[in-house]
Design a protein around this motif. Structure first.
Motif, PDB file in Angstrom:
ATOM      1  N   GLN A  56      54.869  79.964  -8.612  1.00 46.99           N
ATOM      2  CA  GLN A  56      53.561  80.500  -8.215  1.00 46.99           C
ATOM      3  C   GLN A  56      52.442  79.928  -9.067  1.00 46.99           C
ATOM      4  N   VAL A  57      52.719  79.749 -10.359  1.00 48.19           N
ATOM      5  CA  VAL A  57      51.703  79.188 -11.252  1.00 48.19           C
ATOM      6  C   VAL A  57      51.362  77.765 -10.831  1.00 48.19           C
ATOM      7  N   HIS A  58      52.375  76.971 -10.517  1.00 51.94           N
ATOM      8  CA  HIS A  58      52.123  75.599 -10.075  1.00 51.94           C
ATOM      9  C   HIS A  58      51.282  75.586  -8.794  1.00 51.94           C
ATOM     10  N   ASP A  59      51.478  76.573  -7.917  1.00 48.31           N
ATOM     11  CA  ASP A  59      50.723  76.630  -6.661  1.00 48.31           C
ATOM     12  C   ASP A  59      49.275  77.053  -6.871  1.00 48.31           C
ATOM     13  N   ARG A  60      49.016  77.865  -7.899  1.00 49.32           N
ATOM     14  CA  ARG A  60      47.706  78.491  -8.042  1.00 49.32           C
ATOM     15  C   ARG A  60      46.846  77.938  -9.180  1.00 49.32           C
ATOM     16  N   ILE A  61      47.456  77.289 -10.150  1.00 50.68           N
ATOM     17  CA  ILE A  61      46.731  76.896 -11.352  1.00 50.68           C
ATOM     18  C   ILE A  61      46.798  75.383 -11.538  1.00 50.68           C
ATOM     19  N   ASP A  62      45.671  74.794 -11.915  1.00 48.83           N
ATOM     20  CA  ASP A  62      45.601  73.366 -12.169  1.00 48.83           C
ATOM     21  C   ASP A  62      46.287  73.052 -13.501  1.00 48.83           C
ATOM     22  N   LEU A  63      47.383  72.323 -13.428  1.00 51.36           N
ATOM     23  CA  LEU A  63      48.135  71.957 -14.624  1.00 51.36           C
ATOM     24  C   LEU A  63      48.020  70.468 -14.934  1.00 51.36           C
ATOM     25  N   ASP A  64      47.010  69.842 -14.381  1.00 49.55           N
ATOM     26  CA  ASP A  64      46.821  68.409 -14.578  1.00 49.55           C
ATOM     27  C   ASP A  64      46.599  68.105 -16.058  1.00 49.55           C
ATOM     28  N   GLY A  65      47.307  67.117 -16.562  1.00 51.70           N
ATOM     29  CA  GLY A  65      47.153  66.697 -17.939  1.00 51.70           C
ATOM     30  C   GLY A  65      47.858  67.574 -18.949  1.00 51.70           C
ATOM     31  N   VAL A  66      48.623  68.558 -18.473  1.00 51.06           N
ATOM     32  CA  VAL A  66      49.316  69.490 -19.363  1.00 51.06           C
ATOM     33  C   VAL A  66      50.821  69.230 -19.285  1.00 51.06           C
ATOM     34  N   ARG A  67      51.469  69.218 -20.423  1.00 47.26           N
ATOM     35  CA  ARG A  67      52.934  69.094 -20.444  1.00 47.26           C
ATOM     36  C   ARG A  67      53.518  70.486 -20.220  1.00 47.26           C
ATOM     37  N   VAL A  68      54.208  70.670 -19.107  1.00 50.27           N
ATOM     38  CA  VAL A  68      54.783  71.968 -18.742  1.00 50.27           C
ATOM     39  C   VAL A  68      56.231  72.025 -19.202  1.00 50.27           C
ATOM     40  N   VAL A  69      56.577  73.108 -19.875  1.00 50.58           N
ATOM     41  CA  VAL A  69      57.953  73.338 -20.309  1.00 50.58           C
ATOM     42  C   VAL A  69      58.478  74.575 -19.592  1.00 50.58           C
ATOM     43  N   GLU A  70      59.526  74.393 -18.844  1.00 47.81           N
ATOM     44  CA  GLU A  70      60.123  75.509 -18.112  1.00 47.81           C
ATOM     45  C   GLU A  70      61.032  76.305 -19.053  1.00 47.81           C
ATOM     46  N   SER A  71      60.837  77.616 -19.055  1.00 47.30           N
ATOM     47  CA  SER A  71      61.650  78.491 -19.905  1.00 47.30           C
ATOM     48  C   SER A  71      62.091  79.691 -19.072  1.00 47.30           C
ATOM     49  N   PRO A  72      63.017  79.490 -18.128  1.00 44.04           N
ATOM     50  CA  PRO A  72      63.376  80.548 -17.182  1.00 44.04           C
ATOM     51  C   PRO A  72      64.045  81.752 -17.815  1.00 44.04           C
ATOM     52  N   HIS A  73      64.575  81.614 -19.011  1.00 42.94           N
ATOM     53  CA  HIS A  73      65.268  82.726 -19.653  1.00 42.94           C
ATOM     54  C   HIS A  73      64.336  83.620 -20.467  1.00 42.94           C
ATOM     55  N   SER A  74      63.041  83.337 -20.422  1.00 42.72           N
ATOM     56  CA  SER A  74      62.095  84.172 -21.164  1.00 42.72           C
ATOM     57  C   SER A  74      62.046  85.592 -20.632  1.00 42.72           C
ATOM     58  N   ASP A  75      62.460  85.784 -19.374  1.00 50.20           N
ATOM     59  CA  ASP A  75      62.514  87.132 -18.801  1.00 50.20           C
ATOM     60  C   ASP A  75      63.448  88.037 -19.591  1.00 50.20           C
ATOM     61  N   THR A  76      64.433  87.441 -20.217  1.00 51.70           N
ATOM     62  CA  THR A  76      65.376  88.230 -21.002  1.00 51.70           C
ATOM     63  C   THR A  76      65.006  88.252 -22.470  1.00 51.70           C
ATOM     64  N   GLY A  77      63.811  87.774 -22.786  1.00 52.91           N
ATOM     65  CA  GLY A  77      63.307  87.855 -24.147  1.00 52.91           C
ATOM     66  C   GLY A  77      63.559  86.639 -25.003  1.00 52.91           C
ATOM     67  N   SER A  78      64.150  85.584 -24.457  1.00 54.76           N
ATOM     68  CA  SER A  78      64.404  84.396 -25.263  1.00 54.76           C
ATOM     69  C   SER A  78      63.092  83.687 -25.581  1.00 54.76           C
ATOM     70  N   ALA A  79      63.101  82.919 -26.662  1.00 58.61           N
ATOM     71  CA  ALA A  79      61.883  82.290 -27.158  1.00 58.61           C
ATOM     72  C   ALA A  79      61.541  81.037 -26.355  1.00 58.61           C
ATOM     73  N   SER A  80      60.396  81.033 -25.705  1.00 56.18           N
ATOM     74  CA  SER A  80      59.981  79.840 -24.973  1.00 56.18           C
ATOM     75  C   SER A  80      59.498  78.751 -25.926  1.00 56.18           C
ATOM     76  N   ILE A  81      59.163  79.147 -27.142  1.00 52.40           N
ATOM     77  CA  ILE A  81      58.680  78.154 -28.110  1.00 52.40           C
ATOM     78  C   ILE A  81      59.794  77.189 -28.503  1.00 52.40           C
ATOM     79  N   VAL A  82      61.055  77.629 -28.398  1.00 58.82           N
ATOM     80  CA  VAL A  82      62.177  76.772 -28.802  1.00 58.82           C
ATOM     81  C   VAL A  82      62.277  75.535 -27.907  1.00 58.82           C
ATOM     82  N   PRO A  83      62.364  75.672 -26.567  1.00 55.79           N
ATOM     83  CA  PRO A  83      62.376  74.459 -25.750  1.00 55.79           C
ATOM     84  C   PRO A  83      61.057  73.698 -25.800  1.00 55.79           C
TER      85      PRO A  83
END
Length: 218
Positions: A56-83
């Protein structure tokens, strides 16, 4: 110096019914506003973490020029900063950490922090307490990889095992949309609702217009 900005936007509010990243804010979205604030800092590199709402974020927000890191396990509290650390440019001297639900942080605050942080850790000190942005030098990356959650980012700050530079920032801590009170304050700049429930335990907000009608005096 080569500075990477890291905007944390991966955590979720599973009972909200709509991702907090896409909550309406200033004609756009909450995460979009925080991302624009980060862009104004003109980092050498800008990284943003996304979780279960990534599509949904990719559909609604301009991410041009930004390095996107997917962290699908953040829902369970894992640290997105690690990946995210794997995506940080090898030339980076350190990272400035920002939050996706705190769009009021200014580039002046960020660069004061970078300029004055003479230790591996730097923290912004506002009139009413400490908050983001935070600075972590490259020498801290190995330790950050051991974090269990993004909230644990404050552990190396408070444990006293590393010197910390506290850099004065103007005004109070920019509000975060962690509660409906804070979200209403962000929208209207007026009194918050009397409840202070987390975003994931409250029904979807009314539109700004409907809310103003409800608040209008009889």
């Amino acid at each position: 110096m080569f500075i990477t900005g890291l905007l944390l936007g991966a955590d979720s509010s599973p009972h909200l019914g709509s991702p907090w990243q896409l909550l309406a804010y200033q004609g756009g979205t909450l995460l979009g506003a925080a991302l624009e604030s980060a862009r104004e800092c003109s980092f050498d590199q800008l990284v943003v973490t996304l979780g279960s709402a990534s599509e949904q974020v990719h559909d609604r927000i301009d991410l041009d020029g930004v390095r996107v890191v997917e962290s699908p396990h953040s829902d369970t509290g894992s640290a997105s900063i690690v990946p995210a650390l794997d995506a940080v440019d090898r030339r980076a001297d350190g990272i400035v950490v920002l939050l996706g639900d705190q769009p009021g942080i200014t580039s002046a605050t960020v660069w004061s922090l970078v300029a004055e942080a003479s230790t591996p850790i730097g923290v912004s000190r506002y009139d009413d307490g400490e908050s983001y942005p935070c600075w972590f030098g490259r020498e801290l990356f190995g330790e950050l990889r051991g974090l269990r959650s993004d909230a644990d980012l404050w552990n190396p700050i408070h444990e006293g095992t590393h010197p910390v530079t506290r850099v004065d920032a103007i005004g109070n801590i920019p509000p975060r949309a962690t509660t409906w009170s804070a979200y209403h304050q962000l929208l209207a700049g007026g009194p918050a609702p009397t409840d202070d429930l987390p975003l994931d335990t409250h029904p979807l907000p009314l539109s700004t217009r409907a809310r103003r009608r409800r608040r209008a005096p009889n």
